[in-house]
Scaffold this active site. Structure first.
Site, PDB file in Angstrom:
ATOM      1  N   LYS A   1      -1.040   8.302  12.682  1.00 49.27           N
ATOM      2  CA  LYS A   1      -2.619   8.145  13.150  1.00 49.27           C
ATOM      3  C   LYS A   1      -3.460   9.360  13.260  1.00 49.27           C
ATOM      4  O   LYS A   1      -4.410   9.351  12.955  1.00 49.27           O
ATOM      5  CB  LYS A   1      -2.665   7.080  14.288  1.00 49.27           C
ATOM      6  CG  LYS A   1      -2.258   5.660  13.828  1.00 49.27           C
ATOM      7  CD  LYS A   1      -2.909   5.015  12.850  1.00 49.27           C
ATOM      8  CE  LYS A   1      -2.523   3.440  12.829  1.00 49.27           C
ATOM      9  NZ  LYS A   1      -3.450   2.679  11.639  1.00 49.27           N
TER      10      LYS A   1
ATOM     11  N   TYR B   1       4.203   6.641  14.529  1.00 46.28           N
ATOM     12  CA  TYR B   1       3.098   5.957  14.448  1.00 46.28           C
ATOM     13  C   TYR B   1       1.810   6.781  14.940  1.00 46.28           C
ATOM     14  O   TYR B   1       0.820   6.991  14.419  1.00 46.28           O
ATOM     15  CB  TYR B   1       3.012   4.576  15.471  1.00 46.28           C
ATOM     16  CG  TYR B   1       1.866   3.915  15.512  1.00 46.28           C
ATOM     17  CD1 TYR B   1       1.311   2.957  14.483  1.00 46.28           C
ATOM     18  CD2 TYR B   1       1.011   4.002  16.691  1.00 46.28           C
ATOM     19  CE1 TYR B   1       0.339   1.969  14.611  1.00 46.28           C
ATOM     20  CE2 TYR B   1      -0.259   3.110  16.761  1.00 46.28           C
ATOM     21  CZ  TYR B   1      -0.594   2.405  15.746  1.00 46.28           C
ATOM     22  OH  TYR B   1      -1.754   1.548  15.796  1.00 46.28           O
TER      23      TYR B   1
ATOM     24  N   ASN C   1      -6.895  -0.515   6.361  1.00 48.76           N
ATOM     25  CA  ASN C   1      -6.770  -1.078   7.689  1.00 48.76           C
ATOM     26  C   ASN C   1      -5.274  -1.515   7.876  1.00 48.76           C
ATOM     27  O   ASN C   1      -4.663  -1.411   8.826  1.00 48.76           O
ATOM     28  CB  ASN C   1      -7.495  -2.429   7.673  1.00 48.76           C
ATOM     29  CG  ASN C   1      -6.871  -3.469   8.927  1.00 48.76           C
ATOM     30  OD1 ASN C   1      -6.885  -3.161   9.988  1.00 48.76           O
ATOM     31  ND2 ASN C   1      -5.992  -4.523   8.672  1.00 48.76           N
TER      32      ASN C   1
ATOM     33  N   VAL D   1       0.858  -1.134  -0.181  1.00 47.99           N
ATOM     34  CA  VAL D   1      -0.036   0.020  -0.104  1.00 47.99           C
ATOM     35  C   VAL D   1       1.006   1.421   0.071  1.00 47.99           C
ATOM     36  O   VAL D   1       0.330   2.163  -0.305  1.00 47.99           O
ATOM     37  CB  VAL D   1      -1.086   0.132   1.094  1.00 47.99           C
ATOM     38  CG1 VAL D   1      -2.137  -0.973   1.084  1.00 47.99           C
ATOM     39  CG2 VAL D   1      -0.278  -0.051   2.730  1.00 47.99           C
TER      40      VAL D   1
HETATM   41  P1  NAD Z   1      -1.733  -7.207  11.909  1.00 45.00           P
HETATM   42  O1  NAD Z   1      -0.056  -6.998  12.102  1.00 45.00           O
HETATM   43  O2  NAD Z   1      -2.317  -8.554  12.010  1.00 45.00           O
HETATM   44  O3  NAD Z   1      -2.219  -6.572  10.569  1.00 45.00           O
HETATM   45  C1  NAD Z   1      -1.324  -5.480   9.699  1.00 45.00           C
HETATM   46  C2  NAD Z   1      -1.667  -5.779   8.235  1.00 45.00           C
HETATM   47  O4  NAD Z   1      -1.070  -4.849   7.744  1.00 45.00           O
HETATM   48  C3  NAD Z   1      -1.013  -7.258   7.628  1.00 45.00           C
HETATM   49  O5  NAD Z   1      -2.063  -7.850   7.066  1.00 45.00           O
HETATM   50  C4  NAD Z   1       0.040  -6.741   6.992  1.00 45.00           C
HETATM   51  O6  NAD Z   1       0.248  -7.590   5.763  1.00 45.00           O
HETATM   52  C5  NAD Z   1      -0.573  -5.541   6.366  1.00 45.00           C
HETATM   53  N1  NAD Z   1       0.637  -4.714   5.950  1.00 45.00           N
HETATM   54  C6  NAD Z   1       1.775  -4.327   6.697  1.00 45.00           C
HETATM   55  N2  NAD Z   1       2.479  -3.500   5.848  1.00 45.00           N
HETATM   56  C7  NAD Z   1       1.931  -3.515   4.346  1.00 45.00           C
HETATM   57  C8  NAD Z   1       2.179  -2.733   3.338  1.00 45.00           C
HETATM   58  N3  NAD Z   1       3.302  -2.326   3.029  1.00 45.00           N
HETATM   59  N4  NAD Z   1       1.365  -2.994   2.407  1.00 45.00           N
HETATM   60  C9  NAD Z   1       0.218  -3.623   2.491  1.00 45.00           C
HETATM   61  N5  NAD Z   1      -0.405  -4.420   3.670  1.00 45.00           N
HETATM   62  C10 NAD Z   1       0.781  -4.259   4.739  1.00 45.00           C
HETATM   63  O7  NAD Z   1      -2.172  -5.838  12.946  1.00 45.00           O
HETATM   64  P2  NAD Z   1      -3.588  -5.554  13.279  1.00 45.00           P
HETATM   65  O8  NAD Z   1      -3.477  -5.378  14.720  1.00 45.00           O
HETATM   66  O9  NAD Z   1      -4.617  -6.406  12.514  1.00 45.00           O
HETATM   67  O10 NAD Z   1      -3.552  -4.046  12.698  1.00 45.00           O
HETATM   68  C11 NAD Z   1      -4.470  -3.491  11.720  1.00 45.00           C
HETATM   69  C12 NAD Z   1      -4.522  -2.072  11.873  1.00 45.00           C
HETATM   70  O11 NAD Z   1      -5.241  -1.635  13.051  1.00 45.00           O
HETATM   71  C13 NAD Z   1      -3.460  -1.325  11.820  1.00 45.00           C
HETATM   72  O12 NAD Z   1      -3.389  -0.094  10.961  1.00 45.00           O
HETATM   73  C14 NAD Z   1      -2.867  -1.058  13.263  1.00 45.00           C
HETATM   74  O13 NAD Z   1      -2.323   0.130  13.221  1.00 45.00           O
HETATM   75  C15 NAD Z   1      -4.444  -0.588  13.655  1.00 45.00           C
HETATM   76  N6  NAD Z   1      -4.483  -0.719  15.194  1.00 45.00           N
HETATM   77  C16 NAD Z   1      -4.356  -1.967  15.730  1.00 45.00           C
HETATM   78  C17 NAD Z   1      -4.548  -1.932  17.241  1.00 45.00           C
HETATM   79  C18 NAD Z   1      -4.356  -3.255  18.047  1.00 45.00           C
HETATM   80  O14 NAD Z   1      -4.297  -3.166  19.187  1.00 45.00           O
HETATM   81  N7  NAD Z   1      -4.178  -4.502  17.548  1.00 45.00           N
HETATM   82  C19 NAD Z   1      -4.829  -0.836  17.863  1.00 45.00           C
HETATM   83  C20 NAD Z   1      -4.887   0.321  17.099  1.00 45.00           C
HETATM   84  C21 NAD Z   1      -4.968   0.240  15.770  1.00 45.00           C
END
Ligand code: NAD
Length: 273
Positions: free
Chosen positions: A175, A171, A105, A79
């Site tokens: 965000k 980060y 996401n 992305v």
């Molecule tokens: P995760 O690591 O399971 O998922 C992250 C996803 O992003 C993965 O599928 C990965 O392949 C993809 N990704 C990473 N780099 C990429 C790139 N260059 N191009 C395309 N895809 C890419 O983690 P998650 O917790 O599922 O995170 C999903 C979103 O939620 C993120 O944006 C994260 O910042 C946000 N978030 C998560 C939490 C939490 O507590 N899990 C809290 C706040 C925000």
């Protein structure tokens, strides 16, 4: 989904129905994206599963959706790379014909580094994936949604659009930037039938924070930062996203829905002080 969510009040039927809609969920090979993709499919949407490097996992997510009677097609790409994003959208045009819902996401939290001791390449990478990525995807989606006269873009931000987090300046900046991008884009496209909203998760159990919830000491510390007595589960976010993607949220745009079990409520003040 319509059946499961059906209101039990006699004569009243309330449900989310995304049949006929095409949704792209970036980073849906794992974590929140995977659950969001499955949930949108349950509500009837055809889902474009997107992965960066985990093709096998993405194929499994698609197979799970298809196995449960839904529709899903897998697309790959980085992305943070504009031309790869353009290719993803062109492929969706060819294979699925349209895009009605975009869930930005995909994201990383990056390495813990203090400003000044940090590596600028690490900083740039977090901004590239977490802020440039959603921008590249949104601009492709907006071009298409303006033509169709409708669409919903949902940006997954974080409680760190509000909360500072030492060691993670990139980060938090990405965000918070994505939050203002959400509001500004919502204003730009409101005349075209397009809504733009953000969902800010708190601490949700996924691979991104496994190092924290996988260790009893850091897990205990984390729970003290949440008002409710539990970490979030991916389904907590999937339900919020599905609601925002639906017509039940048709008058909601340019705002963030925080789904954090009260992490932003200063839980340290729960018992006075
Ligand atoms: P995760 O690591 O399971 O998922 C992250 C996803 O992003 C993965 O599928 C990965 O392949 C993809 N990704 C990473 N780099 C990429 C790139 N260059 N191009 C395309 N895809 C890419 O983690 P998650 O917790 O599922 O995170 C999903 C979103 O939620 C993120 O944006 C994260 O910042 C946000 N978030 C998560 C939490 C939490 O507590 N899990 C809290 C706040 C925000």
């Amino acid at each position: 989904m319509v059946e499961e969510n059906a209101n039990k009040v006699p004569g009243v039927r309330v449900g989310i129905d995304l049949r006929g809609k095409v949704a792209l969920v970036t980073g849906s090979s794992s974590g929140l994206g995977m659950e969001i993709a499955k949930y949108l499919a349950k509500a009837g949407a055809t889902v474009a599963i997107h992965y960066h490097s985990e093709k096998q996992q993405a194929d499994q997510v698609a197979a799970n959706i298809v196995g449960n009677g839904g529709k899903a097609v897998v697309f790959g790409g980085d992305v943070s790379n504009k031309s790869e994003v353009e290719s993803i959208f062109n492929s969706i045009d060819e294979e699925l014909g349209s895009i009605d819902i975009l869930v930005n996401n995909a994201g990383i939290d990056g390495k813990r580094e203090l400003c000044g001791d940090d590596n600028t390449e690490d900083w740039e990478k977090v901004i590239a994936i977490n802020l440039m990525g959603p921008y590249y995807c949104a601009r492709e989606a907006v071009k298409r949604m303006k033509k169709s006269g409708h669409g919903v873009i949902i940006n997954i931000t974080s409680v760190h659009e509000y909360l500072p987090w030492s060691g993670y300046t990139a980060y938090c900046s990405a965000k918070a930037g994505l939050s203002m991008f959400t509001k500004t884009l919502a204003q730009e496209v409101s005349d075209f039938g397009i809504r733009v909203v953000a969902v800010a998760p708190g601490a949700i159990k996924t691979p991104i924070n496994k190092a924290v919830w996988g260790n009893p000491d850091t897990y205990k510390d984390l729970l003290e930062k949440i008002a409710m007595p539990r970490m979030g589960e991916p389904i907590d976010i999937a339900e919020a996203v599905t609601f925002l993607a639906s017509d039940m949220a048709s008058y909601i745009t340019g705002t963030t829905l925080v789904v954090d079990g009260g992490m932003l409520l200063y839980p340290a003040f729960k018992h006075g002080g």
